[in-house]
Design an enzyme around this catalytic site. Sequence first.
Site, short mmCIF file in Angstrom:
data_model
loop_
_atom_site.label_atom_id
_atom_site.label_comp_id
_atom_site.label_asym_id
_atom_site.label_seq_id
_atom_site.Cartn_x
_atom_site.Cartn_y
_atom_site.Cartn_z
N HIS A 163 -5.24 -9.66 1.34
CA HIS A 163 -5.50 -8.88 2.71
C HIS A 163 -6.87 -7.61 2.49
O HIS A 163 -7.40 -7.87 1.23
CB HIS A 163 -4.53 -8.09 2.11
CG HIS A 163 -3.41 -8.29 2.75
ND1 HIS A 163 -1.66 -7.65 3.23
CD2 HIS A 163 -2.60 -9.81 3.41
CE1 HIS A 163 -0.96 -8.75 4.03
NE2 HIS A 163 -1.64 -9.78 4.04
N GLU A 165 -7.13 -4.78 1.73
CA GLU A 165 -7.18 -4.01 0.37
C GLU A 165 -6.95 -4.27 -0.69
O GLU A 165 -8.13 -4.04 -1.21
CB GLU A 165 -5.72 -2.88 0.31
CG GLU A 165 -5.81 -2.87 2.05
CD GLU A 165 -4.83 -3.03 2.88
OE1 GLU A 165 -3.96 -2.58 4.13
OE2 GLU A 165 -5.59 -4.46 3.22
N CYS A 197 0.46 -4.49 -0.59
CA CYS A 197 -0.95 -3.81 -1.28
C CYS A 197 -0.90 -2.28 -1.81
O CYS A 197 -1.99 -1.46 -2.23
CB CYS A 197 -1.49 -3.72 0.51
SG CYS A 197 -2.12 -4.99 1.17
#
Length: 310
Positions: A163, A165, A197
Amino acid sequence: MIANALLKRLKMSNNTQHLLARCRCSSSSTATTTATTSRTSSFDRRRQKVSSSSFGDADIRQRRANHHASKSTVTRAFSSSSSSSSSGESSETTTTSAVSKEEDEHYMRMAIVEAEKAFAVGEVPVGAVLVHKHRGDEKTKEEHFVIARSHNTSETKNNPLAHAELECIDIGRKALGEWRRLKDSTLYVTLEPCAMCAGAILQARVGSVVYGARNPQLGAHGSWCGLLGTREGEESAVETLKTHAIMPEVAVRSDVLGEECSELMKTFFKNRREQAKKEKERLKLEDEKYQELLFKYDGVRERTKKEEEM
């Protein structure tokens, strides 16, 4: 006569050696006793010193109670921007630090650029930018530096952990050389972070988070769960969690350029649905053609069989 004198000398030498041996034994025993006494006395002195400087059980319990009480007083403080209501975009910030709306939008646009890169390669369009705050002194002003940029690469890397993040946090800690310095950083992300996250943000001790669009299905800032707290006025929407022991003071600001970030997500999933529909129609046509070929083949086979029988 001479023999008697020699015998006397021998007896005297034997007596002298015996006396010397006794003296040696007594001196060694005296030294051993002295060393033992000195070790015992030094041990007693150390024990007295430790006992005089250490805390009793009651003192230790009191210190622990005071420590937990001081930690429990740390709470999140949010306040909304007064200018956000007129533009339709709300913002949340801590009372300890004032960040301008223009600054948040500036870095959010950088994150949108990253999201567009993900969009172009068929990834879910989520982009993130990590900004580190360098604290100035009396002579130099406080400065902000972009130390990481990233976007979703889960499909490209075949990795559900890729992801935006998490990628930003990893790049940022390498840039700073010490992951604990992330506390002076702000993570800008186009979509409300998910629970995975959000947990990484808390464990990495990222100082603050700014996001654009809300994530109703998976968001961890009050949409699905409250790992990062909840938005102002929506405290009852999700179950309240205990304050995080390591990072209780994380600041979250939401809905920064939320419409633009949301529109990008809507366009992506609309295109995905249209592509899925087209793929379904294509497969349907292929199946119809296949069935038609089977029908023709069956007809030819039946005619051939009849001709053979005739």
